[in-house]
Scaffold this motif. Sequence first.
Motif, PDB file in Angstrom:
ATOM      1  N   GLY A  41      55.719  24.357 -29.995  1.00 15.94           N
ATOM      2  CA  GLY A  41      54.793  25.341 -30.514  1.00 15.94           C
ATOM      3  C   GLY A  41      53.361  24.875 -30.629  1.00 15.94           C
ATOM      4  O   GLY A  41      52.528  25.577 -31.206  1.00 15.94           O
ATOM      5  N   ALA A  89      53.526  30.715 -23.357  1.00 14.74           N
ATOM      6  CA  ALA A  89      54.708  31.489 -23.715  1.00 14.74           C
ATOM      7  C   ALA A  89      55.789  31.162 -22.702  1.00 14.74           C
ATOM      8  O   ALA A  89      55.505  31.050 -21.507  1.00 14.74           O
ATOM      9  CB  ALA A  89      54.420  32.985 -23.682  1.00 14.74           C
ATOM     10  N   ARG A 123      58.405  39.946 -33.833  1.00 13.69           N
ATOM     11  CA  ARG A 123      57.114  39.316 -33.583  1.00 13.69           C
ATOM     12  C   ARG A 123      57.270  37.788 -33.543  1.00 13.69           C
ATOM     13  O   ARG A 123      57.809  37.185 -34.458  1.00 13.69           O
ATOM     14  CB  ARG A 123      56.102  39.690 -34.672  1.00 13.69           C
ATOM     15  N   ASN A 124      56.776  37.204 -32.454  1.00 20.04           N
ATOM     16  CA  ASN A 124      56.808  35.746 -32.301  1.00 20.04           C
ATOM     17  C   ASN A 124      58.208  35.164 -32.507  1.00 20.04           C
ATOM     18  O   ASN A 124      58.374  34.105 -33.106  1.00 20.04           O
ATOM     19  CB  ASN A 124      55.816  35.080 -33.269  1.00 20.04           C
ATOM     20  N   ARG A 125      59.191  35.875 -31.984  1.00 17.60           N
ATOM     21  CA  ARG A 125      60.559  35.360 -31.988  1.00 17.60           C
ATOM     22  C   ARG A 125      61.425  36.274 -31.138  1.00 17.60           C
ATOM     23  O   ARG A 125      61.057  37.411 -30.841  1.00 17.60           O
ATOM     24  CB  ARG A 125      61.132  35.287 -33.406  1.00 17.60           C
ATOM     25  N   ALA A 178      55.332  31.330 -31.700  1.00 19.96           N
ATOM     26  CA  ALA A 178      54.481  32.127 -30.827  1.00 19.96           C
ATOM     27  C   ALA A 178      54.820  31.933 -29.354  1.00 19.96           C
ATOM     28  O   ALA A 178      54.568  32.814 -28.529  1.00 19.96           O
ATOM     29  CB  ALA A 178      53.014  31.784 -31.070  1.00 19.96           C
ATOM     30  N   HIS A 179      55.388  30.783 -29.005  1.00 21.35           N
ATOM     31  CA  HIS A 179      55.767  30.545 -27.615  1.00 21.35           C
ATOM     32  C   HIS A 179      56.979  31.379 -27.209  1.00 21.35           C
ATOM     33  O   HIS A 179      57.331  31.441 -26.030  1.00 21.35           O
ATOM     34  CB  HIS A 179      56.039  29.054 -27.374  1.00 21.35           C
ATOM     35  N   TYR A 180      57.633  32.027 -28.181  1.00 20.23           N
ATOM     36  CA  TYR A 180      58.734  32.940 -27.900  1.00 20.23           C
ATOM     37  C   TYR A 180      58.301  34.398 -28.071  1.00 20.23           C
ATOM     38  O   TYR A 180      59.139  35.281 -28.245  1.00 20.23           O
ATOM     39  CB  TYR A 180      59.918  32.650 -28.824  1.00 20.23           C
ATOM     40  N   ARG A 181      57.012  34.648 -28.038  1.00 23.07           N
ATOM     41  CA  ARG A 181      56.508  36.011 -28.206  1.00 23.07           C
ATOM     42  C   ARG A 181      56.969  36.910 -27.064  1.00 23.07           C
ATOM     43  O   ARG A 181      57.275  36.431 -25.971  1.00 23.07           O
ATOM     44  CB  ARG A 181      54.987  36.007 -28.293  1.00 23.07           C
TER      45      ARG A 181
END
Length: 223
Positions: free
Chosen positions: A88, A93, A124-126, A133-136
């Motif tokens: 993260g 993303a 959001r963000n998961r 946030a990298h899983y947005r």
Amino acid sequence: MRALLVLAGALAIVACQPAPDPGETIVAGPAAERVARETGPLKTAIFAGGCFWGVEGVFSHVRGVKSAVSGYHGGTERQARYELVASGVTDHAEAVRVTYDPALVRYDELVRIFFSVVADPTQRNRQGPDVGAHYRTALIPTSAEQLEVARAYLAQMERSGLWQRPIVAGIERAQAFFPAESRHQDFVARNPGHSYVERWDAPKVAALARLYPAHYSAAFQRG
């Protein structure tokens, strides 16, 4: 920097791993009112929606998809490494670059499939057990036509009332896409017995076959 790398490595261990179910659901999204008007050669679009294993796994079973590549969208090439992205600390993303034949499957149909069985647009963000946030979740159009379709479909989803929570998925400007390490490519096909795949990804592929049989291909389109 050494401390940062140690932290990144430690956090990466828990990335894409089973965790308590936060209530991810399968929703049969509406057919798009704004249909994509794409012709000619193969087209490319990028989708971000949680751990890229499942995103790639579903799109690799869609008729008309010629390639689905896991990777990192945005950020820098130097930081486009799984251990860093999964920690993260970068702007990337986890995403999948999908190459498809518009004569066989339209962009709006890919978007519908994405929000129906791949990514919950209300998180959001998961996505599922993966947080950060990298899983947005985002649509990343690569053309003006795709952008119009993406905007129209998100608005249509809001009006549909099919989702019980607000739609928070967004649209991101296309930037550099960096393919992930080879061990992450075709992960679902190569690791069907992996606990994460069994719990989170296989049900998405099954939902694709159930909800959209005309788009489902039993064969897995590698790479």
